[in-house]
Enzyme design. Structure first.
Site: not given
Length: 192
Positions: A70, A172, A178
């Site tokens: 999440d 990225k 993440r």
């Protein structure tokens, strides 16, 4: 043959990011790959609770080890909004609508500090492991870049002069929230 692991998501962008991070050791399957069409409710009060709800659902219903994440954007001036509501902040499930809604709320606010946070829940052999990644940055006043998704076009990570949406995936993936959480997950998987 690589190990199989389910990533509890239908988001193809997230799936691509994670597949690149875990190849070639793991073959990452997403919810569509295992035939799961359920809209797993995210009713938790935190990123960790929501991630665990998703990974638990897959383990209970498909009997396969699973991880779920999440993620969201937390804006300092808005008491960490949108947070767990990032994907539906504007009341609609649309990246552009959510981003524009946030920019409207930020009009006239000089404190642009924000952070992206990811929490991963890995359930393996009936044990839940939690991994977290955070990247700090600032919000731009207008979108820039056409790569990425979500709030990427308005988030400029500290130490960079470009938004996430102006970076290629490889760049990225080296610095994102993440990627940081995934690195902890990967380190864990490789050491066990």
């Amino acid at each position: 043959m690589p190990n199989q692991l389910v990533f509890a998501t239908n988001n193809q962008n997230k799936t691509l990011e994670v597949r690149e991070l875990l190849a070639p050791t793991y073959q990452i399957l997403n919810l569509l790959d295992i035939g799961c069409e359920a809209d797993i409710p995210e009713t938790g009060d935190s990123f960790a609770e929501n991630a665990t709800l998703k990974s638990s659902y897959v383990v209970q219903n498909y009997q396969i080890d699973c991880f779920a994440d999440d993620s969201g954007l937390e804006v300092e001036a808005l008491n960490n909004e949108p947070g767990i509501y990032s994907a539906r902040y504007s009341g609609a499930r649309g990246d552009y609508e959510n981003m524009m809604f946030l920019l409207k709320k930020m009009e006239g606010i000089s404190n642009r500090n924000a952070r992206f946070k990811t929490v991963i829940s890995l359930i393996q052999n009936d044990v839940n492991y939690i991994f977290e990644g955070v990247i700090y940055g600032k919000l731009r006043t207008a979108p820039k870049g056409d790569k990425g998704f979500g709030y990427d076009p308005i988030f400029e990570p500290d130490g960079y002069e470009v938004t996430f949406a102006e970076m290629d995936l490889a760049q990225k993936n080296k610095i994102s929230h993440r990627a940081l959480a995934m690195k902890k997950l990967i380190d864990f998987l490789q050491s066990n």
